[in-house]
Design a protein around this motif. Sequence first.
Motif, PDB file in Angstrom:
ATOM      1  N   ASN A 211      -6.898  89.229  27.556  1.00 50.51           N
ATOM      2  CA  ASN A 211      -7.538  88.024  28.073  1.00 50.51           C
ATOM      3  C   ASN A 211      -6.541  86.870  28.031  1.00 50.51           C
ATOM      4  OD1 ASN A 211      -9.638  86.573  29.206  1.00 50.51           O
ATOM      5  ND2 ASN A 211     -10.473  85.945  27.231  1.00 50.51           N
ATOM      6  N   ASN A 212      -5.328  87.166  28.511  1.00 50.35           N
ATOM      7  CA  ASN A 212      -4.266  86.178  28.488  1.00 50.35           C
ATOM      8  C   ASN A 212      -4.183  85.438  29.817  1.00 50.35           C
ATOM      9  OD1 ASN A 212      -3.480  87.068  25.866  1.00 50.35           O
ATOM     10  ND2 ASN A 212      -2.339  88.757  26.803  1.00 50.35           N
ATOM     11  N   LYS A 213      -3.372  84.420  29.852  1.00 50.41           N
ATOM     12  CA  LYS A 213      -3.269  83.580  31.042  1.00 50.41           C
ATOM     13  C   LYS A 213      -2.801  84.356  32.263  1.00 50.41           C
ATOM     14  CE  LYS A 213      -1.010  79.365  32.724  1.00 50.41           C
ATOM     15  NZ  LYS A 213      -0.071  78.254  32.368  1.00 50.41           N
ATOM     16  N   HIS A 214      -1.894  85.321  32.067  1.00 56.64           N
ATOM     17  CA  HIS A 214      -1.303  86.033  33.202  1.00 56.64           C
ATOM     18  C   HIS A 214      -1.770  87.492  33.303  1.00 56.64           C
ATOM     19  CE1 HIS A 214       1.318  82.622  33.944  1.00 56.64           C
ATOM     20  NE2 HIS A 214       1.683  82.637  32.662  1.00 56.64           N
ATOM     21  N   THR A 215      -2.839  87.837  32.598  1.00 55.63           N
ATOM     22  CA  THR A 215      -3.309  89.223  32.562  1.00 55.63           C
ATOM     23  C   THR A 215      -3.525  89.808  33.954  1.00 55.63           C
ATOM     24  OG1 THR A 215      -4.355  89.000  30.394  1.00 55.63           O
ATOM     25  CG2 THR A 215      -5.204  90.732  31.832  1.00 55.63           C
ATOM     26  N   PHE A 216      -4.157  89.057  34.827  1.00 56.64           N
ATOM     27  CA  PHE A 216      -4.545  89.582  36.129  1.00 56.64           C
ATOM     28  C   PHE A 216      -3.611  89.156  37.277  1.00 56.64           C
ATOM     29  CE2 PHE A 216      -8.511  89.408  33.668  1.00 56.64           C
ATOM     30  CZ  PHE A 216      -9.017  90.684  33.867  1.00 56.64           C
ATOM     31  N   ASP A 217      -2.470  88.566  36.947  1.00 56.14           N
ATOM     32  CA  ASP A 217      -1.623  87.988  37.994  1.00 56.14           C
ATOM     33  C   ASP A 217      -1.215  88.990  39.070  1.00 56.14           C
ATOM     34  OD1 ASP A 217      -1.776  85.552  36.804  1.00 56.14           O
ATOM     35  OD2 ASP A 217       0.333  85.405  36.232  1.00 56.14           O
TER      36      ASP A 217
ATOM     37  N   LEU B  51     -12.866  87.930  37.170  1.00 57.50           N
ATOM     38  CA  LEU B  51     -11.918  88.628  36.310  1.00 57.50           C
ATOM     39  C   LEU B  51     -12.416  88.568  34.876  1.00 57.50           C
ATOM     40  CD1 LEU B  51      -8.708  87.008  37.869  1.00 57.50           C
ATOM     41  CD2 LEU B  51      -9.910  89.096  38.610  1.00 57.50           C
ATOM     42  N   ALA B  52     -12.902  89.701  34.384  1.00 55.73           N
ATOM     43  CA  ALA B  52     -13.518  89.753  33.057  1.00 55.73           C
ATOM     44  C   ALA B  52     -12.516  90.283  32.033  1.00 55.73           C
ATOM     45  CB  ALA B  52     -14.762  90.637  33.094  1.00 55.73           C
ATOM     46  N   GLY B  53     -11.878  89.383  31.315  1.00 59.08           N
ATOM     47  CA  GLY B  53     -10.955  89.785  30.266  1.00 59.08           C
ATOM     48  C   GLY B  53     -11.655  89.932  28.933  1.00 59.08           C
ATOM     49  N   GLY B  54     -10.928  90.481  27.965  1.00 59.47           N
ATOM     50  CA  GLY B  54     -11.464  90.613  26.614  1.00 59.47           C
ATOM     51  C   GLY B  54     -12.488  91.714  26.434  1.00 59.47           C
ATOM     52  N   CYS B  55     -12.472  92.716  27.312  1.00 60.78           N
ATOM     53  CA  CYS B  55     -13.416  93.834  27.188  1.00 60.78           C
ATOM     54  C   CYS B  55     -12.862  94.884  26.225  1.00 60.78           C
ATOM     55  CB  CYS B  55     -13.664  94.480  28.547  1.00 60.78           C
ATOM     56  SG  CYS B  55     -14.357  93.361  29.785  1.00 60.78           S
ATOM     57  N   THR B  56     -13.767  95.602  25.567  1.00 58.71           N
ATOM     58  CA  THR B  56     -13.366  96.681  24.676  1.00 58.71           C
ATOM     59  C   THR B  56     -13.249  97.963  25.473  1.00 58.71           C
ATOM     60  OG1 THR B  56     -14.522  95.651  22.826  1.00 58.71           O
ATOM     61  CG2 THR B  56     -13.958  97.982  22.599  1.00 58.71           C
ATOM     62  N   GLY B  57     -12.071  98.606  25.435  1.00 56.49           N
ATOM     63  CA  GLY B  57     -11.830  99.795  26.250  1.00 56.49           C
ATOM     64  C   GLY B  57     -12.006 101.096  25.512  1.00 56.49           C
ATOM     65  N   CYS B  58     -11.401 102.154  26.073  1.00 56.53           N
ATOM     66  CA  CYS B  58     -11.589 103.510  25.564  1.00 56.53           C
ATOM     67  C   CYS B  58     -10.905 103.732  24.213  1.00 56.53           C
ATOM     68  CB  CYS B  58     -11.059 104.523  26.584  1.00 56.53           C
ATOM     69  SG  CYS B  58      -9.315 104.277  26.997  1.00 56.53           S
ATOM     70  N   GLU B  59     -10.054 102.813  23.790  1.00 50.31           N
ATOM     71  CA  GLU B  59      -9.395 102.966  22.497  1.00 50.31           C
ATOM     72  C   GLU B  59     -10.380 102.819  21.338  1.00 50.31           C
ATOM     73  OE1 GLU B  59      -6.643 101.374  25.581  1.00 50.31           O
ATOM     74  OE2 GLU B  59      -8.576 100.743  24.756  1.00 50.31           O
TER      75      GLU B  59
END
Length: 231
Positions: A174-180, A202-210
């Motif tokens: 969920n950083n400034k340039h995550t989706f650039d 753009l939905a940042g900060g989601c919990t993934g498969c890890e």
Amino acid sequence: MERRTFLRNCILTAGSVLIGGSAIFRFLKVSKQKEEPLSTTIETICQGNGKNVLVLMSAGTRKGNTDRLTDAYIRGLSEKGHSVTKVYLGSMHMAGCRGCGACQHNGNRCVVQDDMQLLYPLFVACDMLVMASPLYFWTITAKLKSFIERLYAISVEDKYPEKETVLLMTAGDNNKHTFDQALNYFHIISGVLGGKEIGTYLAGGCTGCENISRQIAPEHLEKAYKMGLDL
């Protein structure tokens, strides 16, 4: 070893192999019967009097973060009265463009016979294309990229059907340039399709498969829903 003993051992061995093979065959047959049929990859969600919207959900995991974000957006579209067709792109068999150029000499028909053939008429008929993707290596999924590449088959003198476009994405960062990178590519594709960008979420900060379970913040789902409702 006596001949009689040798023959008996051979018969017992052969019988064990046959019995074992038969058991394996029965197991495989029963397992095959118990297999669930493949889930539908193309669903007509709703029919309305508004726009004809084609939604490409390109994540391989159903009911994951991207799928939930997509469904929230679709819920808003449905309540607003639009027609929505949802495609589970991640479950389809689709190759990238071969660059063979055959489509430009045979009436704009792609020679690659896979699931993309099901999507050409849906794309041509839609008013708006929604591209939903998780962030993989700082860009969209390979399946979504393949879909975009294969649109070359229906281009005429490097011109494409004009479509309104929307981008929905999820990511762990969920950083400034995550989706650039993904966002820049979306702008390019939207320009190729007529430059009619409707919006992005753009939905940042989601919990993934890890982690043990995938999680997306409820506010992301609410905002995506309202975005669909505002169309």
